[in-house]
Enzyme design. Sequence first.
Site, PDB file in Angstrom:
ATOM      1  N   ARG A 122      -3.709 -10.013   4.601  1.00 24.85           N
ATOM      2  CA  ARG A 122      -4.030 -10.079   3.163  1.00 24.85           C
ATOM      3  C   ARG A 122      -2.804  -9.611   2.394  1.00 24.85           C
ATOM      4  NH1 ARG A 122      -5.999  -6.782  -0.765  1.00 24.85           N
ATOM      5  NH2 ARG A 122      -7.565  -7.651  -2.165  1.00 24.85           N
ATOM      6  N   LYS A 128       0.830  -1.211   0.000  1.00 17.52           N
ATOM      7  CA  LYS A 128       0.000   0.000   0.000  1.00 17.52           C
ATOM      8  C   LYS A 128       0.865   1.261   0.000  1.00 17.52           C
ATOM      9  CE  LYS A 128      -4.351  -2.003   1.229  1.00 17.52           C
ATOM     10  NZ  LYS A 128      -5.416  -2.252   2.176  1.00 17.52           N
TER      11      LYS A 128
HETATM   12  N1  HH2 Z   1      -7.449  -3.926   0.460  1.00 25.69           N
HETATM   13  C1  HH2 Z   1      -7.711  -3.941  -0.859  1.00 25.69           C
HETATM   14  C2  HH2 Z   1      -8.783  -4.692  -1.354  1.00 25.69           C
HETATM   15  N2  HH2 Z   1      -9.550  -5.445  -0.533  1.00 25.69           N
HETATM   16  N3  HH2 Z   1     -10.066  -6.242   1.641  1.00 25.69           N
HETATM   17  C3  HH2 Z   1      -9.818  -6.246   2.962  1.00 25.69           C
HETATM   18  N4  HH2 Z   1     -10.562  -6.998   3.806  1.00 25.69           N
HETATM   19  N5  HH2 Z   1      -8.792  -5.501   3.516  1.00 25.69           N
HETATM   20  C4  HH2 Z   1      -7.989  -4.720   2.728  1.00 25.69           C
HETATM   21  O1  HH2 Z   1      -7.092  -4.041   3.289  1.00 25.69           O
HETATM   22  C5  HH2 Z   1      -8.224  -4.682   1.317  1.00 25.69           C
HETATM   23  C6  HH2 Z   1      -9.292  -5.468   0.808  1.00 25.69           C
HETATM   24  C7  HH2 Z   1      -6.859  -3.137  -1.794  1.00 25.69           C
HETATM   25  O2  HH2 Z   1      -5.796  -3.863  -2.310  1.00 25.69           O
HETATM   26  P1  HH2 Z   1      -5.721  -4.651  -3.734  1.00 25.69           P
HETATM   27  O3  HH2 Z   1      -6.700  -5.764  -3.793  1.00 25.69           O
HETATM   28  O4  HH2 Z   1      -4.344  -5.067  -3.940  1.00 25.69           O
HETATM   29  O5  HH2 Z   1      -6.049  -3.608  -4.834  1.00 25.69           O
HETATM   30  P2  HH2 Z   1      -7.390  -3.309  -5.605  1.00 25.69           P
HETATM   31  O6  HH2 Z   1      -8.447  -3.026  -4.626  1.00 25.69           O
HETATM   32  O7  HH2 Z   1      -7.023  -2.115  -6.450  1.00 25.69           O
HETATM   33  O8  HH2 Z   1      -7.748  -4.493  -6.400  1.00 25.69           O
END
Ligand code: HH2
Length: 260
Positions: free
Chosen positions: A237, A203
């Site tokens: 995660r 992040k």
């Molecule tokens: N962060 C992201 C997405 N989903 N779910 C939970 N429970 N906690 C988190 O911190 C979280 C989440 C964001 O990260 P990422 O999936 O890598 O990116 P994107 O949302 O752009 O797909």
Amino acid sequence: MAVLNVTPDSFSDGGRTFDPEAAVAHGLKLIAEGADLVDVGGESTRPGAEPVAAAEERRRILPVVRALAPKITISIDTTKAPVAAAAVEAGASIVNDVSAGTMDPEMLPLVARAGAAVILMHRQGMPKTMQRRPRYRDVVGEVRAYLEARVRAALEAGVAPGTIAVDPGIGFGKTLEHNLELLRRTGEIAALGCPMVIGVSRKSFLGKIQGAPEASRLEASIAAALVAVERGARVVRVHDVAATVRALRVAEAIWALGRG
Ligand code: HH2
């Protein structure tokens, strides 16, 4: 919890696993690396992201959930009840809702009916605008109170006690200082009594601390994950499963001798 984004625009790996075959292959690699569960998402939640229609989100995630569910526990990262319903039907057993059931009034009743588990995450604002001016008087107190209220809403909707996890939502409508304070006092969120999930992997706040925003965030992600687990997080995660598992094994060998 391994991240598997079937999206063209996720913030750190967008596009790499947009093709279902590539996504399944990546999922199998994450399982081989030691993931306990795989979080499949068809809509990016990164700051500035555009919403995706439910039909398109379903089309993206279903073949991936179907292929991986016989091999590992699958959570579906969605805010839409129809997408969650289709994913559970295809074999997912956890719904990871970054809106904690607030975007779709059908979500918590659906989770209850389907007998799925749910992750309720805190966020302030919507992805398109959430990083503009996040504000709190007491970030930890407000996040905790919000999660407590959402757990109550899930129970009222009929979700089984013991199947609800909470997540402070690192980076979702939070400044660098808010994220650090949440990590420092993460035990106060864990004290709610539900298993706590946390996502710090790659992040942008990590880039700000490193002083090299575009550099690899792997070491930074692992450092933050270890602090979170030490302070009560039960699920982390992550994108980089192999490296995180290796680091956690060392930390766990120390914690096995006693904490503190
Ligand atoms: N962060 C992201 C997405 N989903 N779910 C939970 N429970 N906690 C988190 O911190 C979280 C989440 C964001 O990260 P990422 O999936 O890598 O990116 P994107 O949302 O752009 O797909």
